[in-house]
Write a protein that holds these residues in place. Structure first.
Motif, PDB file in Angstrom:
ATOM      1  N   ARG A 374     136.799  37.167  31.673  1.00 53.83           N
ATOM      2  CA  ARG A 374     138.291  36.749  31.478  1.00 53.83           C
ATOM      3  C   ARG A 374     138.986  37.338  30.348  1.00 53.83           C
ATOM      4  O   ARG A 374     140.128  37.689  30.531  1.00 53.83           O
ATOM      5  N   ARG A 375     137.905  37.947  29.262  1.00 56.10           N
ATOM      6  CA  ARG A 375     138.646  38.458  28.120  1.00 56.10           C
ATOM      7  C   ARG A 375     139.315  39.862  28.971  1.00 56.10           C
ATOM      8  O   ARG A 375     140.237  40.269  28.287  1.00 56.10           O
ATOM      9  N   ASP A 378     142.454  39.315  30.786  1.00 56.48           N
ATOM     10  CA  ASP A 378     143.371  39.056  29.911  1.00 56.48           C
ATOM     11  C   ASP A 378     144.017  40.238  29.264  1.00 56.48           C
ATOM     12  O   ASP A 378     145.522  40.366  28.990  1.00 56.48           O
ATOM     13  N   LYS A 383     145.955  42.545  35.034  1.00 57.69           N
ATOM     14  CA  LYS A 383     145.685  41.348  34.794  1.00 57.69           C
ATOM     15  C   LYS A 383     144.232  41.371  36.069  1.00 57.69           C
ATOM     16  O   LYS A 383     144.050  40.556  36.816  1.00 57.69           O
ATOM     17  N   LEU A 431     143.531  37.657  37.643  1.00 64.16           N
ATOM     18  CA  LEU A 431     144.295  36.348  37.208  1.00 64.16           C
ATOM     19  C   LEU A 431     145.280  36.098  38.008  1.00 64.16           C
ATOM     20  O   LEU A 431     146.277  36.671  38.047  1.00 64.16           O
ATOM     21  N   PRO A 434     148.147  33.570  35.155  1.00 64.32           N
ATOM     22  CA  PRO A 434     147.639  33.837  33.933  1.00 64.32           C
ATOM     23  C   PRO A 434     148.181  32.775  33.021  1.00 64.32           C
ATOM     24  O   PRO A 434     149.295  32.453  33.051  1.00 64.32           O
TER      25      PRO A 434
END
Ligand code: ADP
Ligand code: MG
Length: 435
Positions: A374-375, A378, A383, A431, A434
Motif C-alpha cells: 500500500r505504501r 501511495d 499508483k 490503487l 486512491p
C-alpha cells in the motif's frame, strides 16, 4: 527391543543460503530415534522443515550440523535400507506399473528375473494385481500412489519414510489407502521394520502412529512427543481418541519460547516484517470461521477440533484459517481453543461494507506486506507497481513457491478489503480509488 535403534538422528541442523547470502535455518538440533516395530508420526505446520528432515534421513541432503545413524553407521548418501514414498506420484509416464516398480531393484543390482518376481509380489500386496502392464495415465490418483508404495516396498527397506503420502488424494481414496496400509502393517505383511510418517493431518497421525513428534516452525525442532498406546483399529469416537486429538491440537498451537507466534513472525525481520509467509486462506473461510465461533454453542470461544468437525473440515485444514485470523488480530489461539477478539466479534455483527473497512484496517496494520504494498502504491505517481518487484523482495526471505503463495494470499485479502487492486493480466498492483 534392540539396543541399537534402527535409526538415530542426532542433533541435526540444516541451513540454506538465501540469495542475499544470509542463512535460513530450517532444522535446528533435531533428535529422532526410530525402533523396530513402530510407526512414528512427524507433525508440523507447512514449512516447518519436515520434508527437509526426511531428505536428510534418506541421505539426499547432508545436514549442516549433526549426524544420521542407520543401524549404527553414519548415513552419508542414499542408504539401501531406507526407502521413501513421496507426496506426489513421481512415476515415469512412459513405463508400465511393473517397470516403474522394478526400477528400484535394478538400481540395486538385483537380477532381472528375481526383480520381476519381487515386483509382481509388491504389486499384488498393495492391491494392484491385474494392472502390471498399465501406464500411469490409465490409473486413478489412488492407484498411482499405490504404485509409489509398491516401488518403495519392493526393495524391502528396513525403514519406510512417507512424506504426506495421502495428501494428494481425495478424502475417500486417502482413507481407503490408509486403511489398507494399516491392515497390512498390523498383519505383519509389509516387508519393512519401521515407518516415519510425515503429515499435517492430525487424525491421520492419531489413526496410524505409535508415537507422535510435534515439530515447531522457524526453525524446525521436535518440541514434544506423544505416545499412543490405543489398540488398532482406533475408533474416532472413543473418548481416548478424542482426548488425543485435542492434546495434539493443543501442542501444535502452544507458543513456546523462541518460537515465533504465527501472527508475530514479523519480529523475525525487524524493520520491515514483510518476510512473513502467508498461507493461502480465502476471505470466505476467514469470515466463515469467525461467524461459526460467534454463534451457538460457542459464543466467541471454541475448541478447534470440535469446531472443525462441526464445519466438516479436516482438523489440519482449519489450523491455517485460525492462524490467519490470529495474525489479523480477529482471534487468538491458545491451547487448542480459538477465541474471537473484540474486533472479531464486531466483524461478525457488521454488514458487508463495514466488514470490509474493518478488514482493511487490520490488514494494513497487522500484515506488514500489505502495508508495504500500500505504501509503495501511495508513493508512486501512477499508483501501480508490478508484482515482480514484491516477489523479488520476498525471495530474500523465502523460497520462490512460498513467495508466490504469500503474494497470492495478500492479493486475495487486499481485493476483499479493497485495500488495493491487482490486475492478473498486467501482473500489477494498483490503487483503484486512491483514498
Ligand atoms: P515442510 O515439508 O514442513 O512443509 P520443507 O522442509 O519443505 O517444509 O521446507 C522448510 C523450509 O525450508 C521452507 O521455508 C523451504 O522454503 C526451505 N527450503 C527447503 N529446501 C530448501 C532448499 N534446497 N534451499 C532453500 N530453502 C529450502
Ligand atoms: Mg513437505
Amino acid at each position: 527391543m534392540n539396543a541399537v535403534p534402527l535409526l538415530d538422528v542426532q542433533n541435526v541442523s540444516q541451513a540454506f543460503s538465501k540469495p542475499d547470502g544470509d542463512q535460513l535455518v530450517v532444522l535446528e538440533g533435531v533428535n529422532v530415534t526410530l525402533r523396530e516395530g513402530e510407526i512414528v508420526g512427524l507433525l508440523g505446520r507447512s514449512g516447518s522443515g519436515k520434508s527437509t528432515l526426511l531428505r536428510v534421513i534418506a541421505g539426499l541432503n547432508l545436514p549442516t550440523v549433526g549426524e544420521v545413524r542407520y543401524l549404527g553407521n553414519s548415513v552419508e548418501g542414499p542408504a539401501d535400507g531406507i526407502a521413501m514414498v513421496f507426496q506426489g506420484f513421481a512415476l515415469f509416464p512412459w513405463l508400465t506399473v511393473l517397470e516403474n516398480v522394478q526400477l528400484g531393484l535394478e538400481a540395486q543390482g538385483v537380477p532381472a528375473a528375481e526383480g520381476r518376481q519381487r515386483s509382481l509380489q509388491a504389486i499384488d500386496l498393495i492391491g494392484l494385481d491385474g494392472f502390471e502392464s498399465a501406464y500411469p495415465r490409465e490409473l486413478s490418483g489412488g492407484m498411482r500412489q499405490r504404485v509409489g508404495f509398491a516401488r518403495a516396498l519392493v526393495v524391502h527397506p528396513n525403514i519406510l519414510l512417507m512424506d504426506e503420502p495421502f495428501s494428494a488424494l481425495d478424502v475417500l481414496t486417502a482413507e481407503t489407502l490408509r486403511t489398507d496400509f494399516l491392515d497390512l502393517w498390523c498383519e505383519g505383511q509389509l516387508p519393512i521394520k519401521s515407518v516415519l510418517l510425515v503429515t499435517h493431518n492430525i487424525d491421520e497421525a492419531v489413526q496410524m502412529c505409535d508415537r507422535l513428534l510435534i515439530f515447531s516452525t522457524h526453525p524446525g525442532r521436535v518440541v514434544s512427543e506423544i505416545p499412543i498406546s490405543m489398540p488398532r483399529p482406533r475408533n474416532a469416537n472413543d473418548p481416548r481418541y478424542i482426548a488425543l486429538v485435542d492434546r495434539v491440537y493443543s501442542e501444535m498451537t502452544t507458543r513456546r519460547n523462541g518460537e515465533q507466534r504465527p501472527g508475530g513472525r514479523v519480529e523475525r525481520f525487524p524493520g520491515t516484517g514483510i518476510g512473513t509467509i502467508l498461507t493461502h486462506v480465502s476471505s470466505n473461510l476467514l469470515s466463515g470461521l469467525m461467524e461459526a465461533v460467534a454463534e451457538e454453542p460457542y459464543r466467541g470461544k471454541a475448541d478447534l477440533p470440535d469446531i472443525a468437525e462441526n464445519l466438516q473440515m479436516e482438523a489440519g485444514d482449519l489450523l491455517p484459517v485460525a492462524e490467519a485470523l490470529q495474525m489479523l488480530r480477529f482471534a487468538e489461539i491458545e491451547r487448542g481453543d480459538i477465541r474471537l477478539t473484540e474486533a472479531g466479534a464486531q466483524f461478525v455483527r457488521e454488514e458487508t461494507d463495514e466488514r470490509k473497512r474493518l478488514f482493511s484496517r487490520h490488514l494494513l496494520t497487522y500484515v506488514p506486506l500489505a502495508a508495504h504494498i500500500r505504501r509503495v502504491l501511495d508513493e508512486r505517481k501512477g499508483k501501480s507497481a508490478p508484482k515482480r518487484r514484491f516477489a523479488d523482495e520476498l525471495e530474500d526471505y523465502m523460497a520462490e513457491e512460498a513467495a508466490e503463495e504469500t503474494l497470492r494470499t495478500v492479493i486475495s485479502w487486499g481485493r476483499y478489503a479493497e485495500a488495493f487492486a491487482y490486475d492478473d493480466n498486467q501482473q500489477a498492483f494498483s490503487l483503484d480509488n486512491p483514498a
